[in-house]
Structure formats: C-alpha cells, structure tokens
Design an enzyme around this catalytic site. Sequence first.
Site, PDB file in Angstrom:
ATOM      1  N   ARG A  37       0.815  -1.217   0.000  1.00 22.00           N
ATOM      2  CA  ARG A  37       0.000   0.000   0.000  1.00 22.00           C
ATOM      3  C   ARG A  37       0.842   1.259   0.000  1.00 22.00           C
ATOM      4  O   ARG A  37       0.392   2.322  -0.443  1.00 22.00           O
ATOM      5  CB  ARG A  37      -1.008  -0.046   1.155  1.00 22.00           C
ATOM      6  CG  ARG A  37      -2.104  -1.090   0.928  1.00 22.00           C
ATOM      7  CD  ARG A  37      -3.048  -1.193   2.086  1.00 22.00           C
ATOM      8  NE  ARG A  37      -2.441  -1.691   3.294  1.00 22.00           N
ATOM      9  CZ  ARG A  37      -2.222  -2.978   3.563  1.00 22.00           C
ATOM     10  NH1 ARG A  37      -2.574  -3.892   2.698  1.00 22.00           N
ATOM     11  NH2 ARG A  37      -1.652  -3.339   4.693  1.00 22.00           N
TER      12      ARG A  37
ATOM     13  N   GLU B  23       3.126  -6.918  12.858  1.00 18.31           N
ATOM     14  CA  GLU B  23       2.005  -7.148  13.764  1.00 18.31           C
ATOM     15  C   GLU B  23       1.421  -8.539  13.566  1.00 18.31           C
ATOM     16  O   GLU B  23       0.961  -9.170  14.503  1.00 18.31           O
ATOM     17  CB  GLU B  23       0.936  -6.068  13.538  1.00 18.31           C
ATOM     18  CG  GLU B  23      -0.103  -5.995  14.630  1.00 18.31           C
ATOM     19  CD  GLU B  23      -1.217  -5.004  14.287  1.00 18.31           C
ATOM     20  OE1 GLU B  23      -1.160  -4.351  13.232  1.00 18.31           O
ATOM     21  OE2 GLU B  23      -2.149  -4.911  15.108  1.00 18.31           O
TER      22      GLU B  23
HETATM   23  P1  AMP Z   1       4.586  -2.943  11.391  1.00 17.31           P
HETATM   24  O1  AMP Z   1       5.830  -3.541  10.806  1.00 17.31           O
HETATM   25  O2  AMP Z   1       4.065  -3.743  12.546  1.00 17.31           O
HETATM   26  O3  AMP Z   1       4.760  -1.475  11.716  1.00 17.31           O
HETATM   27  O4  AMP Z   1       3.444  -3.066  10.295  1.00 17.31           O
HETATM   28  C1  AMP Z   1       3.317  -2.118   9.285  1.00 17.31           C
HETATM   29  C2  AMP Z   1       2.996  -2.767   7.969  1.00 17.31           C
HETATM   30  O5  AMP Z   1       1.969  -3.732   8.087  1.00 17.31           O
HETATM   31  C3  AMP Z   1       2.506  -1.730   6.984  1.00 17.31           C
HETATM   32  O6  AMP Z   1       3.084  -2.009   5.722  1.00 17.31           O
HETATM   33  C4  AMP Z   1       1.006  -1.886   6.963  1.00 17.31           C
HETATM   34  O7  AMP Z   1       0.519  -1.848   5.639  1.00 17.31           O
HETATM   35  C5  AMP Z   1       0.734  -3.241   7.588  1.00 17.31           C
HETATM   36  N1  AMP Z   1      -0.175  -3.179   8.751  1.00 17.31           N
HETATM   37  C6  AMP Z   1       0.138  -3.490  10.031  1.00 17.31           C
HETATM   38  N2  AMP Z   1      -0.924  -3.394  10.823  1.00 17.31           N
HETATM   39  C7  AMP Z   1      -1.931  -2.976  10.043  1.00 17.31           C
HETATM   40  C8  AMP Z   1      -3.306  -2.671  10.300  1.00 17.31           C
HETATM   41  N3  AMP Z   1      -3.846  -2.783  11.536  1.00 17.31           N
HETATM   42  N4  AMP Z   1      -4.067  -2.270   9.253  1.00 17.31           N
HETATM   43  C9  AMP Z   1      -3.522  -2.154   8.011  1.00 17.31           C
HETATM   44  N5  AMP Z   1      -2.254  -2.440   7.716  1.00 17.31           N
HETATM   45  C10 AMP Z   1      -1.454  -2.844   8.714  1.00 17.31           C
END
Ligand code: AMP
Length: 173
Positions: free
Chosen positions: A59, A96
């Site tokens: 995205r 996550e």
């Molecule tokens: P993180 O590495 O945990 O910061 O996760 C960020 C990445 O995962 C980004 O590329 C987001 O597109 C996706 N992402 C993580 N959590 C969400 C969420 N709750 N909703 C949408 N995209 C998420």
Amino acid sequence: MKIDDALSLIREIPDYPKPGIRFQDITPLLAHGEAFIAITEKFATFADSSTLVAGIEARGFIFASAVANQLRSGFVPIRKAGKLPHLTISESYGLEYGDDTLELHIDAVAPGAKVLLIDDVLATGGTAAAAVSLVEMCSAEVVGLGVVMTLEFLSGREKLQNIQIHSLRSITS
Ligand code: AMP
C-alpha cells in the site's frame, strides 16, 4: 478537501486478516479523488524534487508513486522478498501479524541520496525500521517517514528514534 475529512474515509475492518487485528482499510480514501490528492499533496510537503520517494510494498506504493509524480522526483519500490528482478539487499523483521523480509535493488539508491519513505500504517515499526536499514545500507539518508496512520499503542516510534515521522493520524487505542 481537508486532511481530516479525507482520513475519515478510512474504515476499520475487525479481525482481518486474523482475529484481534483491526485492519485499517484505505481503499475508500483511494477511491475518492479529492481525498487521495489531499493526502499525497500533504506528503509532498515533506520533500522536494531532490528527494527520492520510496514506497513500502504494497500500500505504500500507491501513495509514494503519486507523491513522486507530484514532486517530479523518482520512485523506488521496497518490496517483499523475491519480487525484485535484479540484485538486491535485504532485511528481515517481525510485524504485527507474522514475519517478513524487505528487499531493495542494490543500485536503486545512490550513496548520499535523500529518501522520503512512505507507507500506509505504522504499527510495531518493524517494517519501517527494515526499510530505513535498507536505505542506510546504501549510505543514503532517510529524510522522513510519511505514514497515513500510526497505531500508537504498538509503539512503532520506539524503533525509529532518529527518523522524522510525518503521521497524518494517530490511533491511540
Ligand atoms: P509494522 O511492521 O508492525 O509497523 O506493520 C506495518 C505494515 O503492516 C505496513 O506495511 C502496513 O501496511 C501493515 N499493517 C500493520 N498493521 C496494520 C493494520 N492494523 N491495518 C492495516 N495495515 C497494517
């Protein structure tokens, strides 16, 4: 359109892609032309034409390519493992929901380049931190990280202490 009105179009999908995750769905925002441009124009204020704009798959690509176009600057994709055709550098991280690896073409970012990173959501910060590492492996400088939303309760900012974060919305709980 005001940024807050654009952001209000984002919808939360509970328990996607697995139970307990509240997925932030940006597709209604993207489908609204004035909302989409409000967001990308805001991101474009964080850089100029001397700055490469790097988007994080998937995205992040959508926003980053539009921002690069507005700035008349270059776009660089930071992709999941195995997707880039040329030689790459890679960095693994936890997110996550699961583990992943990001890659960057070895010659995509020149030493000394300035790079604005863009993604949709900052959650635990693992993805963005890996992207920062890849840019820094090229001896280039991350001048900022633009994200549409930060899930503050996941403390992603802690992994990005030396990075200027431009977050358009904070979700606190
Ligand atoms: P993180 O590495 O945990 O910061 O996760 C960020 C990445 O995962 C980004 O590329 C987001 O597109 C996706 N992402 C993580 N959590 C969400 C969420 N709750 N909703 C949408 N995209 C998420």
